[in-house]
Write a protein that holds these residues in place. Structure first.
Motif, PDB file in Angstrom:
ATOM      1  N   ALA A  39       0.835  -1.210   0.000  1.00 47.59           N
ATOM      2  CA  ALA A  39       0.000   0.000   0.000  1.00 47.59           C
ATOM      3  C   ALA A  39       0.869   1.259   0.000  1.00 47.59           C
ATOM      4  CB  ALA A  39      -0.920  -0.002   1.219  1.00 47.59           C
ATOM      5  N   ARG A  40       0.431   2.263  -0.806  1.00 45.77           N
ATOM      6  CA  ARG A  40       0.971   3.609  -0.673  1.00 45.77           C
ATOM      7  C   ARG A  40      -0.019   4.355   0.214  1.00 45.77           C
ATOM      8  NH1 ARG A  40      -0.041   5.802  -5.495  1.00 45.77           N
ATOM      9  NH2 ARG A  40       1.592   7.372  -5.587  1.00 45.77           N
ATOM     10  N   VAL A  41       0.420   5.435   0.855  1.00 45.64           N
ATOM     11  CA  VAL A  41      -0.508   6.106   1.773  1.00 45.64           C
ATOM     12  C   VAL A  41      -0.507   7.622   1.591  1.00 45.64           C
ATOM     13  CG1 VAL A  41      -0.162   4.306   3.536  1.00 45.64           C
ATOM     14  CG2 VAL A  41       1.138   6.435   3.694  1.00 45.64           C
ATOM     15  N   ALA A  42      -1.632   8.235   1.999  1.00 50.74           N
ATOM     16  CA  ALA A  42      -1.704   9.685   2.195  1.00 50.74           C
ATOM     17  C   ALA A  42      -1.950   9.900   3.685  1.00 50.74           C
ATOM     18  CB  ALA A  42      -2.854  10.274   1.394  1.00 50.74           C
ATOM     19  N   LEU A  98      -3.993   7.574  -5.414  1.00 46.80           N
ATOM     20  CA  LEU A  98      -4.099   6.374  -4.569  1.00 46.80           C
ATOM     21  C   LEU A  98      -5.214   5.483  -5.106  1.00 46.80           C
ATOM     22  CD1 LEU A  98      -3.635   7.473  -0.842  1.00 46.80           C
ATOM     23  CD2 LEU A  98      -1.945   6.901  -2.560  1.00 46.80           C
ATOM     24  N   GLU A  99      -4.958   4.192  -5.092  1.00 43.16           N
ATOM     25  CA  GLU A  99      -5.938   3.213  -5.563  1.00 43.16           C
ATOM     26  C   GLU A  99      -6.716   2.686  -4.372  1.00 43.16           C
ATOM     27  OE1 GLU A  99      -6.200   2.364  -8.741  1.00 43.16           O
ATOM     28  OE2 GLU A  99      -4.462   3.533  -9.444  1.00 43.16           O
ATOM     29  N   ARG A 100      -7.699   1.854  -4.665  1.00 39.48           N
ATOM     30  CA  ARG A 100      -8.530   1.320  -3.600  1.00 39.48           C
ATOM     31  C   ARG A 100      -7.752   0.547  -2.546  1.00 39.48           C
ATOM     32  NH1 ARG A 100     -14.030  -1.706  -4.933  1.00 39.48           N
ATOM     33  NH2 ARG A 100     -14.744  -1.491  -2.808  1.00 39.48           N
ATOM     34  N   ARG A 101      -6.713  -0.154  -2.953  1.00 38.54           N
ATOM     35  CA  ARG A 101      -5.945  -0.969  -1.995  1.00 38.54           C
ATOM     36  C   ARG A 101      -4.830  -0.174  -1.311  1.00 38.54           C
ATOM     37  NH1 ARG A 101      -8.743  -4.133   0.433  1.00 38.54           N
ATOM     38  NH2 ARG A 101     -10.455  -4.558  -0.962  1.00 38.54           N
ATOM     39  N   ASP A 102      -4.710   1.103  -1.672  1.00 41.23           N
ATOM     40  CA  ASP A 102      -3.800   1.971  -0.923  1.00 41.23           C
ATOM     41  C   ASP A 102      -4.545   2.423   0.338  1.00 41.23           C
ATOM     42  OD1 ASP A 102      -1.790   1.729  -2.838  1.00 41.23           O
ATOM     43  OD2 ASP A 102      -2.604   3.372  -4.044  1.00 41.23           O
ATOM     44  N   ALA A 103      -3.923   3.295   1.139  1.00 37.56           N
ATOM     45  CA  ALA A 103      -4.582   3.622   2.407  1.00 37.56           C
ATOM     46  C   ALA A 103      -4.444   5.095   2.762  1.00 37.56           C
ATOM     47  CB  ALA A 103      -3.983   2.765   3.526  1.00 37.56           C
ATOM     48  N   VAL A 123     -14.199   7.820  -0.902  1.00 38.95           N
ATOM     49  CA  VAL A 123     -13.355   7.854  -2.106  1.00 38.95           C
ATOM     50  C   VAL A 123     -13.305   6.451  -2.709  1.00 38.95           C
ATOM     51  CG1 VAL A 123     -11.023   8.217  -3.001  1.00 38.95           C
ATOM     52  CG2 VAL A 123     -11.934   9.759  -1.272  1.00 38.95           C
ATOM     53  N   ARG A 124     -13.516   6.351  -3.977  1.00 38.73           N
ATOM     54  CA  ARG A 124     -13.527   5.066  -4.695  1.00 38.73           C
ATOM     55  C   ARG A 124     -14.444   4.041  -4.008  1.00 38.73           C
ATOM     56  NH1 ARG A 124      -9.657   5.637  -8.511  1.00 38.73           N
ATOM     57  NH2 ARG A 124      -7.889   6.961  -8.012  1.00 38.73           N
ATOM     58  N   ARG A 125     -15.538   4.542  -3.444  1.00 42.63           N
ATOM     59  CA  ARG A 125     -16.538   3.721  -2.730  1.00 42.63           C
ATOM     60  C   ARG A 125     -15.961   2.957  -1.541  1.00 42.63           C
ATOM     61  NH1 ARG A 125     -17.993   3.266  -8.009  1.00 42.63           N
ATOM     62  NH2 ARG A 125     -19.855   4.484  -8.442  1.00 42.63           N
ATOM     63  N   GLY A 126     -14.897   3.496  -0.985  1.00 42.83           N
ATOM     64  CA  GLY A 126     -14.361   2.887   0.232  1.00 42.83           C
ATOM     65  C   GLY A 126     -12.928   2.454   0.076  1.00 42.83           C
ATOM     66  N   MET A 127     -12.015   3.225   0.709  1.00 43.52           N
ATOM     67  CA  MET A 127     -10.588   2.865   0.695  1.00 43.52           C
ATOM     68  C   MET A 127     -10.177   2.393   2.072  1.00 43.52           C
ATOM     69  SD  MET A 127      -8.711   5.912  -1.317  1.00 43.52           S
ATOM     70  CE  MET A 127      -7.141   5.158  -0.893  1.00 43.52           C
ATOM     71  N   ASP A 128      -9.080   1.659   2.137  1.00 42.84           N
ATOM     72  CA  ASP A 128      -8.541   1.261   3.431  1.00 42.84           C
ATOM     73  C   ASP A 128      -8.078   2.499   4.192  1.00 42.84           C
ATOM     74  OD1 ASP A 128      -9.013  -1.340   2.863  1.00 42.84           O
ATOM     75  OD2 ASP A 128      -6.931  -1.846   2.358  1.00 42.84           O
TER      76      ASP A 128
END
Ligand code: NAD
Length: 371
Positions: A39-42, A98-103, A123-128
């Motif tokens: 995962a990449r993160v913000a 960030l993609e859905r599997r990012d956090a 965001v994206r209907r629910g991110m980690d």
């Protein structure tokens, strides 16, 4: 040497761990990459927290191989739980691709946790997302359980979603920079778990509260016990259709007092309202002959000893009269056939949900409490 305590929130497919201990920010990279590989993160934080802890978290994440794609620092304070700042967070997360599997990582108190969790939920209907709570209140309450959201001009927390984090990192060391007044306010929520259904914990706090304030193992143990209590309730009633309402002990009176002081944090912060509210809930229960007045006196003595306000008279400035305070209560509570739902108690650690409290009794009690 203090060790890390792990508390699991048992929500089946949505289960997650709360880690409690020192040095968790510095070790965040390993912990996060073990649970969210690749995962990449913000990171979202506020100005006060960023000044002391953002660099530690950033370098901790990067050392463990987690890329920090963005860091957003928002103004500190309740007003940040707004559409404007929600949009800022959403834009930053999308802008960092960030993609859905990012956090998304919330580094801050309950304000940042609630706002960031909500952004991650939509965001994206629910991110980690990962909670890194930095206030005592956030560590023992708001970061656990998945309630997220922002405020509306029509009231607090009216817009939001249930969205559970994937991990909570409660670093007990970051509390050393928390202003003492905020620490005390969080302590009110900590004591609340003892008063709800853990009388032995309340008795332990009466003996050990000074060590909890000082830091070290007693602080870790207190946070862990509070998280166990919250995790228990959340696992039983994730969407607050029953038992989870017990967590509102002291909050009906507390919220009315916050509204009556126009949410002016110089007069009253949330945890202080809860402190007064818990004493009032015990006094009110005694007045209804449900509990002994000695229990109310014991609650008051303890909260006073730690330096919390315990009576309406402790709030600086003018307050409205009992009828107006009752109006504030009914703004977030329905009165049905002249009766309200309240969290009352039969004694320390014996709270229950009372569904038929007569409105007339509440007003009479407020009148006496304001005298
Ligand atoms: P907060 O986030 O405003 O933090 C309090 C103050 O402490 C802020 O000024 C913040 O910048 C500062 N701070 C936080 N950590 C710090 C640190 N380590 N060092 C220095 N300063 C620090 O408020 P809070 O009391 O943490 O949370 C209150 C919010 O939580 C409210 O919005 C409330 O609605 C929400 N809440 C949510 C839940 C839930 O279940 N989601 C439960 C309870 C409360």
């Amino acid at each position: 040497m203090s060790k890390t305590v792990t508390v699991e929130v048992g929500l089946g497919a949505r289960a997650y761990d709360i880690l409690i201990g020192p040095g968790l920010l510095a070790g965040a990279g390993e912990t996060v990459s073990a649970r969210l590989p690749g995962a990449r993160v913000a990171i979202v934080t506020d100005g006060n927290v960023a000044a002391s802890h953002l660099e530690t978290l950033k370098s901790g994440l990067e050392r463990g191989g987690v890329t920090v794609a963005a860091a957003v620092t928002l103004p500190a304070g309740e007003k940040t739980k707004s559409f404007e700042h929600l949009q800022e967070v959403v834009d930053a997360v999308l802008g960092a691709r960030l993609e859905r599997r990012d956090a998304v990582v919330a580094l801050g108190g309950g304000v940042i946790g609630d706002l960031t969790g909500f952004a991650a939920g939509i965001v994206r209907r629910g991110m980690d997302f990962v909670q890194v709570p930095t206030s005592l209140l956030a560590q023992v309450d708001s970061s656990v359980g998945g309630k997220t959201g922002i405020n509306s001009a029509r009231g607090k927390n009216l817009i939001g979603v249930f969205h559970q984090p994937k991990l909570v990192l409660a670093d007990s060391g970051v509390l050393d920079t928390l202003p003492i007044r905020e620490f005390r306010a969080g302590y009110a929520e900590l004591a609340k778990y003892g008063l709800i259904d853990r009388p032995a914990f309340f008795a332990w706090l009466e003996k050990n509260w000074q060590e909890v304030f000082e830091g070290g193992d007693a602080r870790i143990e207190a946070i862990a016990e509070a998280c166990r209590a919250k995790a228990d309730v959340v696992a039983r009633d994730e969407f607050e259709t029953g038992d989870r309402a017990l967590l509102n002990l002291g909050h009906t009176f507390g919220h009315a007092l916050e509204a009556a002081t126009a949410y002016d944090g110089t007069r009253l912060v949330h945890g202080e309202g809860v402190s007064i509210g818990m004493v009032l809930a015990h006094r009110f229960s005694a007045r209804l002959n449900l509990a002994s007045p000695d229990d109310a006196a014991r609650v008051e003595a303890h909260l006073k000893a730690v330096g919390l306000p315990t009576s309406v008279a402790d709030i600086p400035g003018e307050l409205p009269g009992p009828e107006k305070l009752f109006d504030y209560i009914t703004q977030d509570k329905k009165v049905s056939r002249g009766a309200l739902t309240f969290i009352l108690t039969r004694g320390i650690g014996r709270s229950f949900i009372a569904k038929d409290v007569p409105a007339s009794e509440v007003v009479a009690f407020l009148r006496d409490s304001l005298e």
